[in-house]
Design a protein around this motif. Structure first.
Motif, PDB file in Angstrom:
ATOM      1  N   GLN A  14     -25.590 -40.420 -33.230  1.00 13.59           N
ATOM      2  CA  GLN A  14     -26.799 -40.352 -32.411  1.00 13.59           C
ATOM      3  C   GLN A  14     -27.988 -40.199 -33.355  1.00 13.59           C
ATOM      4  O   GLN A  14     -28.087 -39.177 -34.041  1.00 13.59           O
ATOM      5  N   PRO A  15     -28.895 -41.178 -33.402  1.00 13.55           N
ATOM      6  CA  PRO A  15     -30.049 -41.061 -34.296  1.00 13.55           C
ATOM      7  C   PRO A  15     -30.858 -39.794 -34.019  1.00 13.55           C
ATOM      8  O   PRO A  15     -31.100 -39.444 -32.862  1.00 13.55           O
ATOM      9  N   ASP A  16     -31.210 -39.101 -35.094  1.00 10.98           N
ATOM     10  CA  ASP A  16     -32.023 -37.887 -35.034  1.00 10.98           C
ATOM     11  C   ASP A  16     -31.417 -36.821 -34.139  1.00 10.98           C
ATOM     12  O   ASP A  16     -32.126 -36.078 -33.451  1.00 10.98           O
ATOM     13  N   SER A  17     -30.096 -36.737 -34.184  1.00 11.03           N
ATOM     14  CA  SER A  17     -29.376 -35.768 -33.368  1.00 11.03           C
ATOM     15  C   SER A  17     -28.018 -35.510 -34.013  1.00 11.03           C
ATOM     16  O   SER A  17     -27.715 -36.064 -35.062  1.00 11.03           O
ATOM     17  N   GLY A  18     -27.208 -34.681 -33.362  1.00 12.11           N
ATOM     18  CA  GLY A  18     -25.905 -34.345 -33.909  1.00 12.11           C
ATOM     19  C   GLY A  18     -24.769 -34.723 -32.985  1.00 12.11           C
ATOM     20  O   GLY A  18     -24.954 -34.875 -31.775  1.00 12.11           O
ATOM     21  N   LYS A  35     -34.249 -42.810 -40.262  1.00  6.78           N
ATOM     22  CA  LYS A  35     -35.522 -43.081 -40.952  1.00  6.78           C
ATOM     23  C   LYS A  35     -35.455 -42.607 -42.393  1.00  6.78           C
ATOM     24  O   LYS A  35     -36.026 -43.225 -43.289  1.00  6.78           O
ATOM     25  N   GLU A  36     -34.771 -41.501 -42.622  1.00  6.41           N
ATOM     26  CA  GLU A  36     -34.604 -40.955 -43.971  1.00  6.41           C
ATOM     27  C   GLU A  36     -33.373 -41.522 -44.663  1.00  6.41           C
ATOM     28  O   GLU A  36     -33.081 -41.175 -45.795  1.00  6.41           O
TER      29      GLU A  36
END
Length: 112
Positions: A14-18, A35-36
């Motif tokens: 899950q992008p930007d999540s866990g 993004k990183e």
């Protein structure tokens, strides 16, 4: 002994999540920050709340350091080192990760 174990597909992240994956008897929280171009793995167990919940925490940064905030008592853990920002004597285990052929692997070390 250390072993690289496939745990999921990149599509499962899950992008930007866990998310949480089970590796042997361990629950490991995976945090994907596209993004990183970063993927972090640490124990899912919150030592303050005494529950497996870190994968449900919010991610961000403190002073430029990537972190997850526990959903229970809101302590912040450094995603790269596992060290708690509020109490540097508390640390959760972290694990190396890699992505190859659209598959995510985590390197776990067996206890001696």
């Amino acid at each position: 002994m250390s072993d690289w174990l496939e745990v999921c597909s990149v599509d499962d992240l899950q992008p930007d999540s866990g998310i949480c994956v089970k590796v042997n008897a361990r629950q490991i929280a995976l945090f994907y920050m596209p993004k990183e171009q970063a993927l972090y793995a640490l124990d899912n167990f919150d030592p303050f709340g005494q529950a497996n919940v870190l994968s449900r925490g919010m991610i961000g940064d403190i002073g430029g350091q990537p972190m997850v905030a526990s959903p229970l008592y809101k302590q912040h853990f450094n995603l790269a080192t596992g060290v708690c920002f509020e109490d540097d004597t508390v640390k959760v285990a972290t694990y190396p990760t890699r992505i190859a052929n659209n598959r995510v692997s985590v390197c776990v070390q067996d206890a001696p």
